[in-house]
Design a protein around this motif. Structure first.
Motif, PDB file in Angstrom:
ATOM      1  N   ALA A  62      -5.039   0.309   1.766  1.00  0.00           N
ATOM      2  CA  ALA A  62      -4.053   1.381   1.922  1.00  0.00           C
ATOM      3  C   ALA A  62      -3.485   1.874   0.591  1.00  0.00           C
ATOM      4  CB  ALA A  62      -2.934   0.938   2.859  1.00  0.00           C
ATOM      5  N   PRO A  63      -3.015   1.005  -0.315  1.00  0.00           N
ATOM      6  CA  PRO A  63      -2.477   1.541  -1.576  1.00  0.00           C
ATOM      7  C   PRO A  63      -3.537   2.195  -2.450  1.00  0.00           C
ATOM      8  CG  PRO A  63      -2.508  -0.868  -1.604  1.00  0.00           C
ATOM      9  CD  PRO A  63      -2.828  -0.447  -0.212  1.00  0.00           C
ATOM     10  N   ILE A  64      -4.768   1.701  -2.387  1.00  0.00           N
ATOM     11  CA  ILE A  64      -5.846   2.319  -3.179  1.00  0.00           C
ATOM     12  C   ILE A  64      -6.147   3.714  -2.631  1.00  0.00           C
ATOM     13  CG2 ILE A  64      -8.263   2.105  -3.875  1.00  0.00           C
ATOM     14  CD1 ILE A  64      -7.929  -0.939  -3.629  1.00  0.00           C
ATOM     15  N   ALA A  65      -6.216   3.823  -1.310  1.00  0.00           N
ATOM     16  CA  ALA A  65      -6.454   5.135  -0.693  1.00  0.00           C
ATOM     17  C   ALA A  65      -5.328   6.101  -1.028  1.00  0.00           C
ATOM     18  CB  ALA A  65      -6.598   4.979   0.819  1.00  0.00           C
ATOM     19  N   ALA A  66      -4.091   5.610  -1.032  1.00  0.00           N
ATOM     20  CA  ALA A  66      -2.956   6.474  -1.360  1.00  0.00           C
ATOM     21  C   ALA A  66      -3.040   6.977  -2.796  1.00  0.00           C
ATOM     22  CB  ALA A  66      -1.643   5.716  -1.149  1.00  0.00           C
ATOM     23  N   ALA A  67      -3.615   6.167  -3.690  1.00  0.00           N
ATOM     24  CA  ALA A  67      -3.750   6.582  -5.086  1.00  0.00           C
ATOM     25  C   ALA A  67      -4.651   7.801  -5.222  1.00  0.00           C
ATOM     26  CB  ALA A  67      -4.318   5.425  -5.912  1.00  0.00           C
ATOM     27  N   THR A 202      -1.757   3.665  -7.755  1.00  0.00           N
ATOM     28  CA  THR A 202      -2.008   2.587  -6.797  1.00  0.00           C
ATOM     29  C   THR A 202      -0.743   1.809  -6.486  1.00  0.00           C
ATOM     30  OG1 THR A 202      -4.275   2.390  -7.609  1.00  0.00           O
ATOM     31  CG2 THR A 202      -3.402   0.538  -6.343  1.00  0.00           C
ATOM     32  N   THR A 203       0.088   1.579  -7.481  1.00  0.00           N
ATOM     33  CA  THR A 203       1.287   0.749  -7.296  1.00  0.00           C
ATOM     34  C   THR A 203       2.549   1.564  -7.058  1.00  0.00           C
ATOM     35  OG1 THR A 203       1.701   0.693  -9.690  1.00  0.00           O
ATOM     36  CG2 THR A 203       0.300  -1.045  -8.769  1.00  0.00           C
ATOM     37  N   ARG A 204       2.458   2.875  -7.178  1.00  0.00           N
ATOM     38  CA  ARG A 204       3.655   3.710  -7.132  1.00  0.00           C
ATOM     39  C   ARG A 204       4.421   3.550  -5.827  1.00  0.00           C
ATOM     40  NH1 ARG A 204       5.796   7.617  -9.930  1.00  0.00           N
ATOM     41  NH2 ARG A 204       6.976   9.300  -8.960  1.00  0.00           N
ATOM     42  N   GLY A 205       3.712   3.603  -4.699  1.00  0.00           N
ATOM     43  CA  GLY A 205       4.388   3.512  -3.417  1.00  0.00           C
ATOM     44  C   GLY A 205       5.126   2.198  -3.247  1.00  0.00           C
ATOM     45  N   ILE A 208       8.278   2.192  -5.525  1.00  0.00           N
ATOM     46  CA  ILE A 208       9.360   2.974  -4.913  1.00  0.00           C
ATOM     47  C   ILE A 208       9.972   2.199  -3.756  1.00  0.00           C
ATOM     48  CG2 ILE A 208       9.877   5.062  -3.587  1.00  0.00           C
ATOM     49  CD1 ILE A 208       7.736   6.503  -5.246  1.00  0.00           C
ATOM     50  N   TYR A 209       9.124   1.628  -2.930  1.00  0.00           N
ATOM     51  CA  TYR A 209       9.560   0.895  -1.741  1.00  0.00           C
ATOM     52  C   TYR A 209      10.470  -0.267  -2.121  1.00  0.00           C
ATOM     53  CZ  TYR A 209       8.859  -1.013   3.005  1.00  0.00           C
ATOM     54  OH  TYR A 209       9.027  -1.467   4.294  1.00  0.00           O
ATOM     55  N   LEU A 210      10.022  -1.101  -3.045  1.00  0.00           N
ATOM     56  CA  LEU A 210      10.771  -2.320  -3.373  1.00  0.00           C
ATOM     57  C   LEU A 210      12.005  -2.040  -4.224  1.00  0.00           C
ATOM     58  CD1 LEU A 210       7.841  -4.814  -4.047  1.00  0.00           C
ATOM     59  CD2 LEU A 210       9.192  -4.526  -1.965  1.00  0.00           C
ATOM     60  N   ALA A 347       2.615   2.108   1.353  1.00  0.00           N
ATOM     61  CA  ALA A 347       3.291   0.849   1.035  1.00  0.00           C
ATOM     62  C   ALA A 347       3.843   0.203   2.293  1.00  0.00           C
ATOM     63  CB  ALA A 347       4.425   1.110   0.029  1.00  0.00           C
ATOM     64  N   GLN A 348       4.446   1.005   3.171  1.00  0.00           N
ATOM     65  CA  GLN A 348       4.930   0.472   4.451  1.00  0.00           C
ATOM     66  C   GLN A 348       3.769  -0.088   5.262  1.00  0.00           C
ATOM     67  OE1 GLN A 348       7.417  -0.365   6.161  1.00  0.00           O
ATOM     68  NE2 GLN A 348       7.066   0.032   8.339  1.00  0.00           N
TER      69      GLN A 348
END
Length: 439
Positions: A62-67, A202-205, A208-210, A347-348
């Motif tokens: 999921a985070p890779i796809a979001a990137a 990749t790590t942005r979401g 932001i979340y944490l 991220a969720q």
């Protein structure tokens, strides 16, 4: 609630969700029969491994796809992933080895890990009014609950006419229909003002979340929902078939109790959320679900458990479960700029499924080594810990303006508008990489 369906774009997206969910439900039934065909009495191990592969794909992909999502047209991405899922589904009838099932499941769920967060992030862009979006979230919850109730019945009816292999073709048709509905409308595809590197994207979401207090509280509530749901989804069949000694149809009735409780919550939440803040509603849902789980553990020691009693407890847990999950999209939408929403929804998706990856095997192990009372008691305690953490991590009125300053910005920076210290609701971004403390 239904007035949001007057929006043509959302109406097509909701129809796409319905047909894709129906296809997924058919695949769930067909996959269990395929596993039995390939592995016989070891089918449970095959399905357990497939479920683990599914959750691993969700957490990792999921985070890779979001990137990559921010670099491509969102409609094109959703359609491509739908067609990929359809292609995998129609390959499943031809497998002859268990390892082939595992490979195809990983590809299928990897595509879903890219599709689902991007799809969810599109809805608040289509429905910018928060009340409309709340209604859409409730409709989405209802769709998922109805799928869990109706898809097994539909699959059973189809199996009277065709072999289980044909259900995979139904799954493929569902994904193709979803793709056609998505491609039939124009979708917003916000782009970030600044281009970021692959690691940052990749790590942005997750960053932001944490770094957002209310989302840290949401993560603790994801822990609660996974602890509650894992007991229901993993152990209901053992409770009904072994402990109560009832027929297979009774399993469906017990699970229907959970689904009906969840649907009831989804129906009343739009009105409640219009009057009560999300934090209070979601924490109340966590307390209700945790209390019902603890009461079920206690009651099982005092009186013989019956199907009616189990269904009642499952309905209460389902109500609490839906009360936690349904408003979560509102928190995510409020906590990110439009261009960052796919990353935050991913991220969720990743963090919530990481909780499930913990509790799915734990629930089964607890049931195996200690029985139903022990499993429900431990999972109730885990839920209490998550609810307490959510209460502590999620401050009241977290969406209110926070007074803060930007000593690192020049006085003429557009964000300052000529002012020094200023106040506004905080969304984590380049200018606000961390949540400021009020002076």
């Amino acid at each position: 609630m239904l007035q949001v369906l007057k929006n043509r774009v959302y109406r097509h997206l909701y129809a796409a969700q319905l047909v894709a969910l129906t296809g997924t439900g058919l695949a769930t039934v067909a996959l269990s029969l395929l596993a039995y065909d390939l592995a016989g009495d070891a089918a449970g191990m095959v399905l357990g491994t497939a479920l683990t592969i599914k959750m691993t794909a969700y957490v990792v992909v999921a985070p890779i796809a979001a990137a990559f999502a921010e670099r491509v047209n969102r409609r094109r991405m959703l359609v491509t992933l739908d067609l990929l899922r359809a292609g995998v589904a129609v390959c499943l009838p031809f497998v002859t080895e268990i390892w082939q099932v595992y490979v195809l499941i990983f590809v299928l769920q990897s595509a879903s890990a890219g599709f689902t967060p991007a799809f969810q992030a599109t809805i608040p862009d289509v429905l910018p009014d928060e009340q409309d979006y709340t209604n859409a979230l409730s409709l989405s919850r209802l769709a998922m609950d109805l799928e869990s109730l109706l898809s097994p019945a539909l699959a059973a009816a189809l199996l009277l006419l065709v072999s289980y292999d044909s259900l995979f073709w139904g799954t493929g048709l569902g994904f193709v229909a979803s793709a056609l509905l998505v491609v039939s409308v124009a979708l917003p595809s916000p782009k970030p003002a600044k281009r970021h590197g692959i690691y940052d994207r990749t790590t942005r979401g997750i960053r932001i979340y944490l770094n957002t207090p209310r989302l840290r509280g949401l993560l603790a509530l994801n822990w609660v929902s996974a602890a509650l749901g894992s007991m229901v989804f993993v152990n209901t069949v053992v409770l009904v078939r072994s402990d109560l000694g009832l027929a297979e149809s009774a399993v469906a009735l017990a699970l229907a109790g959970f689904g009906l409780g969840s649907m009831l919550a989804a129906l009343i939440l739009p009105r409640v959320l219009h009057q009560v803040e999300d934090r209070s509603v979601m924490l109340a849902g966590a307390v209700l679900g945790m209390g019902a789980m603890g009461a079920a553990a206690l009651m099982s020691q005092l009186v013989p458990m019956t199907l009616a009693l189990l269904s009642l407890f499952w309905a209460m847990i389902g109500f609490g479960y839906s009360t936690i999950l349904t408003p979560s999209g509102r928190l995510l939408a409020r906590s990110a700029h439009a261009a960052d929403r796919p990353a935050v929804y991913a991220a969720q998706f990743t963090l919530s499924h990481a909780c499930w990856l913990i509790f799915y095997p734990l629930a089964g192990w607890l049931m195996t080594v200690g029985g139903a009372t022990f499993a429900m008691g431990v999972l109730a305690i885990a839920s209490l810990a998550g609810a307490t953490a959510a209460w502590a991590l999620w401050p009241r009125h977290s969406g209110q303006p926070v007074a803060h300053s930007h000593p690192d910005l020049p006085p003429d920076h557009p964000h300052l508008a000529g002012a020094g210290p200023h106040s506004h609701a905080i969304i984590i971004d380049e200018l606000h990489p961390r949540y400021p403390q009020e002076p």
